[in-house]
Design an enzyme around this catalytic site. Sequence first.
Site, PDB file in Angstrom:
ATOM      1  N   SER A 237     -17.755  28.592  26.385  1.00  0.00           N
ATOM      2  CA  SER A 237     -17.879  29.025  27.892  1.00  0.00           C
ATOM      3  C   SER A 237     -18.125  27.751  28.687  1.00  0.00           C
ATOM      4  O   SER A 237     -18.410  28.045  30.025  1.00  0.00           O
ATOM      5  CB  SER A 237     -19.350  30.039  27.943  1.00  0.00           C
ATOM      6  OG  SER A 237     -20.180  29.126  27.765  1.00  0.00           O
TER       7      SER A 237
ATOM      8  N   LYS B  31     -27.162  33.746  32.560  1.00  0.00           N
ATOM      9  CA  LYS B  31     -26.557  32.861  33.170  1.00  0.00           C
ATOM     10  C   LYS B  31     -26.895  32.833  34.527  1.00  0.00           C
ATOM     11  O   LYS B  31     -27.346  32.051  35.311  1.00  0.00           O
ATOM     12  CB  LYS B  31     -25.194  32.541  32.717  1.00  0.00           C
ATOM     13  CG  LYS B  31     -24.916  32.217  31.289  1.00  0.00           C
ATOM     14  CD  LYS B  31     -23.514  32.228  31.046  1.00  0.00           C
ATOM     15  CE  LYS B  31     -23.248  31.494  29.455  1.00  0.00           C
ATOM     16  NZ  LYS B  31     -21.839  31.863  29.141  1.00  0.00           N
TER      17      LYS B  31
END
Length: 852
Positions: free
Chosen positions: A743, A786
């Site tokens: 990511s 996140k």
Amino acid sequence: MAAGSAIQIPSRLPLLLTHEGVLLPGSTMRTSVDSPRNMQLVRSRLLKGTSLRSTIIGVIPNTSDPTSDCDELPSLHRIGTAALAVQVVGSNWPKPHYTLLVTGLCRFQILQLLKEKPYPVAEVEQLDRLEQFTNQLKSEEELGELSEQFYKYAVQLVEMLDMSVPAVAKLRRLLDNLPREALPDILTSIIRTSNQEKLQILDAVRLEERFKMTIPLLVRQIEGLKLLQKTRKPKQDDDKRIVAIRPNRRINHIPSTAEDEEEEEDHDDVVMLEKKIRTSSMSEQALKVCLKEIKRLKKMPQSMPEYALTRNYLELMVELPWNKSTKDRLEIRAARILLDNDHYAMEKLKKRVLEYLAVRQLKNNLKGPILCFVGPPGVGKTSVGRSIAKTLGREFHRIALGGVCDQSDIRGHRRTYVGSMPGRIINGLKTVGVNNPVFLLDEVDKLGKSLQGDPAAALLEVLDPEQNHSFTDHYLNVAFDLSQVLFIATANTTATIPPALLDRMEIIQVPGYTQEEKIEIAHRHLIPKQLEQHGLTPQQIQIPQVTTLDIITRYTREAGVRSLDRKLGAICRAVAVKVAEGQHKETKPDRAEVGEGEDCKEHVTEDAKPESITDTADLALPPEMPILIDFHALKDILGPPMYETEVSERLSQPGVAIGLAWTPLGGEIMFVEASRMDGEGQLTLTGQLGDVMKESAHLAISWLRSNAKRYQLTNASGSFDLLDNTDIHLHFPAGAVTKDGPSAGVTIVTCLASLFSGRLVCSDVAMTGEITLRGLVLPVGGIKDKVLAAHRAGLKRIIIPRRNEKDLEEIAVNVRQDLTFVMASCLDEVLNAAFDGGFAVKPRVEHLNSKL
Ligand code: ADP
């Protein structure tokens, strides 16, 4: 020693003065010697003497030797015992002394004291005949009935004792072999008698008198023993089954009933245990095993190590809750209220738990997937487990699995091992005492593996509803039904849970909290709990919401609330000290209390004296108003803030971008830094990166190189070949933490684009997304965590892959309102959003739509 027909002791005997214990003829006594005269006697007579004669001394009872040899000798007891010193042991600790082992020979009477120093010596007259000890002459005619009666009691007494003890058997033989005259002295020293009684026996010079005095002592001992045995014997009619077994045993093994009686007493505890086994509700198989074991136990001498092992085993078997359970009282509405009261937010989790409980209630059985709460630490996984137990009215037991790498931790050790014990499941059942508790298997993701077998495999058996009704612990070696136990597991990540185990569990994600949720949790739950734990009341301390927010943003950086809870604990401790100090001073109200205006912790009273302003101790005077915890107080108690918003500072030069990472501890923001230098086109990566992350870095470089012209990216010498004469270094700070995953792809591209274009990345933007070689942005996991991390860090814009758009629904509305989300499906869009004013693509600038 033999002189003519009669054996005589020396007519002059050195005297050992004793105060504790009375030595009787025919018995042995150990006595400690530390007084001056007695020490002299030992040194000059016993240690220096060489003849047998010199080892014969007179022991005078009931007379203590003076502590100094200058002191007068006290009056001596008239009758003493001539004794043979058998052993002398010297020691210097704690002070110089000797320990003497002396055997009594016969009585004597002091006729005249010959000298007192260095040790007393006396002329003595022997009172008992010594030769009787050596011949077997029986003198019944002299003593007649008295001696016969005494003998009978003595035999009765000895036979009441445990004949399997060698000393007792020997005593029994001695009764027949010793001359009867010696028996009163010997038995008096064996049975329980006081010193005074022994002294009376010693003073009884006539044999007849001695017999007469000893018989009552014997009778007393016999009665005492009888009473003891009666109280230890179980009441026979208590349990008819025991009565039924015993005659069998008698007939089968030991024909002699007298001996059997004694053995029975010996096995008293075992009989009790057997009774417990028979009355316990264990399974048939277990009962069979236990009865077999108890049979073995009865035949085993107690000294055998296996005895204790078998006994422990049987005791555990009896203690286990084979059939004991608590009654479930499940009412869904009440359960909802309780869950809501105990926990703020976590709606999804609470909803799923209620569904689970409702199904349980309707189906009335526990077969079904095991719930597994997965989330960062401190988000309330354990405490929800505890609440579930509370709603069901069940016992709760937590089994920590972190670091368990031996399957016998779960399944127990076989009983052949020394120190073997049952596994944690059986131990837990023993602890809670019922067979339907809620077991919380904490941290299943941290199970280890070792040579001792795989604990996950053992757990499979425990958790599988098809198998766990006959779970066999190695230690128990019989099946135990675990099907009534409600198992709940917790983990920080599913990545490390063994797949087979994962397959049997239903994963419920418990994400971290937003700042607002944390503030609510703090004020509704954590602060009241901490106040109670520290004995404080809301009248004494006040923590406003801004302070809580300060703690959350500047003193903690976590997904859960554990650190927050600890910090609140620290504040309460500090306040408790102040309050306690204040209460102490309240009793001396002669001082005034004045506080620093800005500190808000102290209060001014009318009679404030100016000098006390400087006295910091006085700041702690009893508060009439609550102590207000503001930022200054916070700084005093917790120290300077640990985290500052550092984002803008770190983005002040090209080559830095903010990524979003997911860790088992929740989401985190991550700065990616890049620098370039003269070199040969090498890429250096630091920060403990995993393989996937390294590949992302290579992908990013390749994509940028192939698109350098389009974006006008050049190396230091202005060439579009970015790696020409250039080395690149990419660093991911927090180098001690291993990082992996795809990511970070978009962040690396952005960071390098900034480096090669010399432009700054916007300081309030963070991003996440996987990249491909063609410049596409692929979806990633952990979006909620996140986003929360970015929100915590005060960022405003977040670039996420377009295909992750659906994940935003999970995020609280207030968080979403604070942030701007940019959905990106290709890297063009990412770069455009990451740089102020977009990131120009040279040939096709007019076709691009900025997302800003
Ligand atoms: P975990 O098991 O997830 O590591 P714990 O269950 O030990 O976390 O929770 C830590 C502390 O935080 C506990 O005191 C718990 O009561 C509290 N807590 C966590 N989440 C909540 C919540 N949503 N509401 C109230 N208290 C909470």
